[in-house]
Enzyme design. Structure first.
Site, PDB file in Angstrom:
ATOM      1  N   GLU A 278      56.975  57.037  25.921  1.00 22.71           N
ATOM      2  CA  GLU A 278      56.896  58.141  24.836  1.00 22.71           C
ATOM      3  C   GLU A 278      55.777  57.835  24.206  1.00 22.71           C
ATOM      4  OE1 GLU A 278      60.029  59.992  23.667  1.00 22.71           O
ATOM      5  OE2 GLU A 278      60.766  59.567  25.747  1.00 22.71           O
TER       6      GLU A 278
ATOM      7  N   HIS B  11      62.217  56.516  18.055  1.00 20.68           N
ATOM      8  CA  HIS B  11      60.953  55.812  18.493  1.00 20.68           C
ATOM      9  C   HIS B  11      60.631  54.952  17.378  1.00 20.68           C
ATOM     10  CE1 HIS B  11      59.561  60.085  20.183  1.00 20.68           C
ATOM     11  NE2 HIS B  11      60.086  59.095  21.049  1.00 20.68           N
TER      12      HIS B  11
ATOM     13  N   CYS C 202      54.425  61.623  13.451  1.00 22.67           N
ATOM     14  CA  CYS C 202      54.692  62.169  14.796  1.00 22.67           C
ATOM     15  C   CYS C 202      53.958  63.120  15.232  1.00 22.67           C
ATOM     16  CB  CYS C 202      56.138  62.602  14.760  1.00 22.67           C
ATOM     17  SG  CYS C 202      57.611  61.523  14.258  1.00 22.67           S
TER      18      CYS C 202
END
Ligand code: SUG
Length: 429
Positions: free
Chosen positions: A170, A237, A354
């Site tokens: 990721e 995350h 993000c």
């Protein structure tokens, strides 16, 4: 040595389809009506703020959506309009996935190892495969094309293919770097998750983290397991519960599977290691996650560290109280709090950190980045006007099957490429 921030411009098809299991905000907002124009303008304001703080700011482009190429791989045939009509009739949720603007969260675009950390002295970037979530697994080809274009100069950069698909990667959202200065050799921390039977998946496979460290030739790598309890509470995350900057770790005490061992390893390996940690008593994990406290973008500014925080942090009492204490406490370098309205992204579970990929670069390497991906005030003004002219104002779930909306999204994308003077062939279209 400047740290380039590469933000994802929110795409014209931004919508709320609840596609990410384990992402609490996105799940809660499934079915809501989105505001793509507002979303893109909110993102551009953040980029403007970073520029005003004296940091280099660039952007990555939204991807072409709806993604008919991806749908062809799922058995739909004919002209684009036929592919989309058939998908809307057969499987509307799949059409939502093909329309997702999720490439905006560029912390998931790639993992970056700066030149000072790598054996060959190049800046290495590995595109994330994002295989854990189908709607995100379609991102890597366009991300690879953009990064190959932006970082084409092989005297400075090596852009890698994604990790083999058996192992979910990721990107930078699960990667932290500790170094006394961006130019100094750093310790890179790769945070992975291990599924322990909970309802929510661990999205970063340890083998993917190891593969990235190996491919980059990272000289000092540390592998740390994320707490499964944090994943099950919605920290899909690591950057939802922990973020680093310089020698500072800014984290929640429940972020890591083995807090003691993680902190001891950092103490031992990072000269000047500093910790700013919220206890669960001060900030319950649920508050930290809903406010995206640790998804603040930490930026080194002239007199310390500035945090870009989402409005939700200011509105959550425990979080805001704790942040005031942190700012006033002279024993840590955090001394500026900037609060921004990023609600459109936040409602899909994407906060300030993000939305950006950090690329620490020497002045020389920064000068080698394709300037079409870099921003200044003038280009920001022009992009704002472009978004105002072309981005839809609202998208409700049922609109995704509307051919007019699909045509508007395609036209908006073409207008953006023209504005940045990027020819479609350069991205392999
Ligand atoms: O992968 N949301 C993204 C949010 C990514 C946030 N990134 C970082 N933490 N670095 C995700 O879960 C929701 C899209 C939807 O449901 O339509 C989404 O993909």
């Amino acid at each position: 040595m400047p740290e380039l921030q590469l933000d994802g411009l929110v795409g014209p098809s931004h919508n709320y389809a609840g596609l990410s299991l384990g992402n609490v905000a996105a799940t809660l907002n499934a079915g809501a009506t989105s505001a793509p124009r507002k979303a893109a303008l909110q993102g551009l304001s953040k980029m403007r703020l970073v520029l005003s703080l004296g940091l280099p700011q660039g952007l990555l482009l939204p991807h072409r959506r709806p993604n008919t190429l991806w749908l062809r791989g799922l058995g739909f045939e004919g002209a684009d309009a036929e592919v989309l009509a058939a998908c809307a009739a057969d499987d509307p949720q799949l059409l939502a996935a093909a329309s997702s603007a999720s490439a905006m969260w560029t912390a998931n675009a790639a993992t970056v190892s700066p030149a000072a950390d790598t054996a060959d002295g190049l800046t290495h970037l590995t595109v994330a495969n994002l295989v854990s979530m189908p709607h995100r697994s379609q991102e890597w080809p366009e991300t690879l094309a953009q990064l190959r274009l932006a970082f084409a100069d092989s005297r400075h950069f090596a852009v890698h293919w994604p990790v083999a698909p058996g192992f979910g990667d990721e990107g930078a959202a699960n990667h932290m770097r500790f170094a006394p200065s961006p130019a100094a050799e750093g310790v890179e921390v790769f945070v992975y998750g291990v599924g322990r039977g909970g309802a929510f998946p661990a999205r970063q496979h340890p083998r993917a983290s190891q593969a990235v460290a190996r491919a980059h030739g990272v000289k000092k790598a540390l592998f740390v397991e994320q707490a499964d309890a944090a994943i099950q509470a919605g920290a899909f995350h690591n950057d939802v519960v922990a973020v680093s900057n310089g020698t500072l770790l800014f984290a929640h005490e429940e972020a890591f599977a083995d807090r003691g061992a993680t902190l001891a390893a950092l103490e031992a390996r990072v000269p000047g290691f500093q910790l700013v940690e919220a206890s669960s008593a001060d900030v319950p994990l649920a508050d930290a996650i809903s406010a995206y406290l640790f998804n603040a973008a930490l930026l080194t500014v002239e007199d310390g560290i500035a945090l870009i925080l989402p409005k939700e942090a200011e509105e959550t009492e425990t979080v805001w109280r704790w942040l005031q204490r942190v700012r006033q406490d002279g024993s840590n370098p955090i001394n500026h709090l900037h609060v921004m309205d990023l609600r459109e992204s936040m409602k899909n579970g994407g906060g300030p950190a993000c939305l950006r990929l950090r690329v620490p670069l020497s002045e020389e390497a920064l000068a080698a980045v394709d300037p079409r991906f870099l921003l200044d005030e003038r280009r920001l003004d022009r992009l704002e006007r472009l978004v105002e002219a072309h981005w839809p104002q609202a998208i409700a779930p049922a609109d995704l099957s509307d051919p007019e909306l699909q045509a508007q999204c395609a036209a908006a994308h073409r207008a953006l490429l023209a504005e940045l003077a990027i020819r479609p062939e350069e991205l392999g279209f």
